[in-house]
Write a protein that holds these residues in place. Structure first.
Motif, PDB file in Angstrom:
ATOM      1  N   GLU A 105       0.858  -1.185   0.000  1.00 42.53           N
ATOM      2  CA  GLU A 105       0.000   0.000   0.000  1.00 42.53           C
ATOM      3  C   GLU A 105       0.894   1.234   0.000  1.00 42.53           C
ATOM      4  O   GLU A 105       1.832   1.321   0.807  1.00 42.53           O
ATOM      5  N   ALA A 106       0.575   2.184  -0.870  1.00 41.73           N
ATOM      6  CA  ALA A 106       1.406   3.387  -0.979  1.00 41.73           C
ATOM      7  C   ALA A 106       0.540   4.586  -1.343  1.00 41.73           C
ATOM      8  O   ALA A 106      -0.414   4.458  -2.113  1.00 41.73           O
ATOM      9  N   PRO A 107       0.883   5.761  -0.814  1.00 38.77           N
ATOM     10  CA  PRO A 107       0.058   6.944  -1.070  1.00 38.77           C
ATOM     11  C   PRO A 107       0.342   7.610  -2.409  1.00 38.77           C
ATOM     12  O   PRO A 107       1.437   7.503  -2.972  1.00 38.77           O
ATOM     13  N   VAL A 108      -0.682   8.308  -2.887  1.00 35.19           N
ATOM     14  CA  VAL A 108      -0.562   9.234  -4.019  1.00 35.19           C
ATOM     15  C   VAL A 108      -0.917  10.607  -3.468  1.00 35.19           C
ATOM     16  O   VAL A 108      -1.997  10.798  -2.895  1.00 35.19           O
ATOM     17  N   TYR A 109      -0.006  11.557  -3.623  1.00 34.02           N
ATOM     18  CA  TYR A 109      -0.165  12.873  -3.007  1.00 34.02           C
ATOM     19  C   TYR A 109      -0.776  13.844  -4.012  1.00 34.02           C
ATOM     20  O   TYR A 109      -0.170  14.144  -5.046  1.00 34.02           O
TER      21      TYR A 109
END
Length: 530
Positions: free
Chosen positions: A83-87
């Motif tokens: 899981e990884a964020p998109v800013y």
């Protein structure tokens, strides 16, 4: 001449667009949430049930120049999903101009390491505030207004009653989904998207701007009141003391529903919203937790107005097993499969994955695994979760399918519950005793272990056939109907490419007093009656 960064970014883009053969050349159908005849929901990936075992990167680890370290740390946990964020602030640096380099780097990394990806949209909301909205929005409050507190002062949350705020988020989120469709629409590296992050407001229970006040003074929408089984009236008349928080939940959920719908119209990946929980004695919305989020007291309202959102995830940060179980029970229901979207990176939370198994859920995600300064505690956490993930990932389809068909049972060691009984099918039950198994008969009183790490799952594979897995547990099969049962065969082994590989058969002293799993392992069991 191209800079080194530009060359590196261009190479990543080629990888994402398919210049290099992807790991999954024939992925099959679109990821989706399948609804069974009894309402149970199952995550399907490539047309097969999928159980998520995820490592979530820290908030600021999804940048290409620091991604290698973060990803390597994540892989130590043996996850099948990252899981990884998109800013938003990076993705749309100026209105209508989109920078996909971070997203492309994440997809390339996932493909190169044969893992799936869940993207987290840090948009209008991040932990009850607006800190990931672009600077061009935050510096122009006249056009992109913020919520006002009861004194009329702005807080660090965008107003959900602003059409400009809504259209900006819809445009950016739809652009993200459009890009995913273009670069990943056939490969399906990305299997799910979280829209916003722990939405709601800190600093005020609800918006007191002019548009919000007008809506609050109006009647509760009749359709909403009907879905909740309430008589339509004013917000105060309909919701009483909870009117302000209910109004905040309705406005927040309605905003996010429109964002999610805009994305689904472009590329319909499964979508969820995560929640900052109302637990551990939290009582005050806007102070103890973001007001307007999908906390358990507002859960029915949220589900009533968010048809484009597949499920609500739980962000649980507690090592108290009773509290953990209570939160999961509040959210595990027919229209919302159990999904731990975040949990503490700690060895103490590792056994709690089995609570999700017991509730037939879709997965478990550990947050903040990429520590920059490793400690003995972090290393212990990595080992504990890696043991779980390594055991379960080879059978993730078996687990997910058994959950959908109600053939999955599980238990976790708790204080005062060192021995538990699991009712099984066909007249069987399992007596599970946690802790280092004693030699010989199980004592009448079983003591808890020091680390409270016992856990077990049992899958019915067929008539009188069972798959048993776990650690620090003894399992004894008994008849619940008075008939005499016996173990016909016990195999110690593992799965390879979906096929069971027996290493040895167990018998005699190894099975006469129960089946002992001191360390994580799998047993295939055949029972019978005589």
């Amino acid at each position: 001449m191209m800079s080194l960064f530009a060359r590196w970014a261009a190479l990543l883009l080629l990888l994402v667009l398919g210049a290099v053969q992807p790991v999954r050349a024939d992925p099959g159908e679109m990821p989706r949430i399948a609804v069974q005849s009894d309402g149970h929901r199952t995550l399907m990936v490539d047309g097969r049930p999928y159980f998520v075992l995820a490592a979530q990167l820290h908030n600021s680890s999804a940048w290409p120049m620091v991604l290698d370290h973060a990803w390597d740390e994540a892989l130590k946990m043996a996850p099948n999903t990252i899981e990884a964020p998109v800013y938003w602030e990076q993705f749309e640096p100026s209105p209508g101009q989109f920078d996909t380099r971070n997203v492309d780097a994440l997809i390339a990394k996932a493909r190169a390491t044969d893992t799936r990806l869940i993207l987290l949209w840090f948009g209008t909301w991040k932990n009850g505030e607006n800190h990931y909205t672009p600077n061009w929005m935050r510096s122009d409050p006249a056009r992109y207004p913020r919520m006002l507190d009861p004194r009329g002062e702005p807080i660090d949350v965008q107003s959900p009653f602003s059409a400009a705020n809504l259209e900006a988020d819809k445009r950016a989120y739809a652009a993200l989904m459009r890009h995913l469709k273009a670069v990943d629409g056939k490969t399906h590296t990305v299997i799910m998207v979280q829209v916003e992050n722990e939405p709601g407001s800190l600093g005020s229970v609800r918006d007191h701007g002019a548009a919000a006040e007008a809506a609050f003074q109006a009647q509760v929408p009749a359709a909403l009141a009907a879905k909740l089984g309430k008589t339509a009236g004013s917000w105060r008349e309909t919701f009483g003391a909870d009117a302000d928080e209910a109004f905040a939940a309705w406005s927040t959920a309605s905003f996010i529903e429109q964002v999610a719908a805009a994305g689904r119209a472009v590329y319909p990946l499964p979508v969820y919203v995560n929640c900052w929980m109302r637990y551990k004695g939290f009582k005050s919305p806007g102070t103890d937790y973001p007001s307007g989020g999908p906390v358990w007291t507002m859960f029915d309202l949220w589900r009533a107005v968010t048809p484009s959102i597949d499920l609500i995830g739980t962000d649980i940060y507690t090592s108290d097993p009773g509290e953990y179980r209570r939160v999961l029970d509040q959210y595990a229901r027919r229209d919302n499969p159990s999904w731990v979207s975040e949990t503490e990176f700690s060895a103490r939370t590792a056994p709690f994955l089995y609570y999700v198994l017991a509730r037939g859920g879709i997965g478990f995600s550990v947050f903040g695994i990429d520590k920059t300064h490793p400690t003995p505690e972090n290393e212990a956490a990595t080992r504990a979760h890696a043991e779980n993930f390594a055991l379960l990932d080879p059978i993730r389809e078996t687990i997910a399918r058994a959950a959908a068909e109600r053939r999955l049972h599980a238990a976790v060691e708790e204080p005062g519950r060192a021995q538990q009984s699991l009712p099984l099918a066909d007249g069987w039950r399992a007596i599970v005793s946690f802790g280092p198994p004693p030699w010989g008969d199980t004592p009448g009183v079983v003591a808890n272990t020091a680390d409270m790490a016992g856990r077990v799952f049992i899958v019915q594979l067929g008539p009188d056939e069972w798959l048993v897995g776990g650690s620090q547990v003894r399992v004894e099969f008994e008849r619940s109907d008075g008939k005499r049962g016996q173990l016909l065969r016990v195999e110690d082994g593992s799965y390879s490419a979906g096929a069971w590989q027996a290493r040895r058969w167990l018998n005699g002293d190894e099975t006469d007093f129960g089946l002992n799993l001191v360390r994580p392992g799998l047993l295939r069991v055949k029972t019978g009656i005589f």
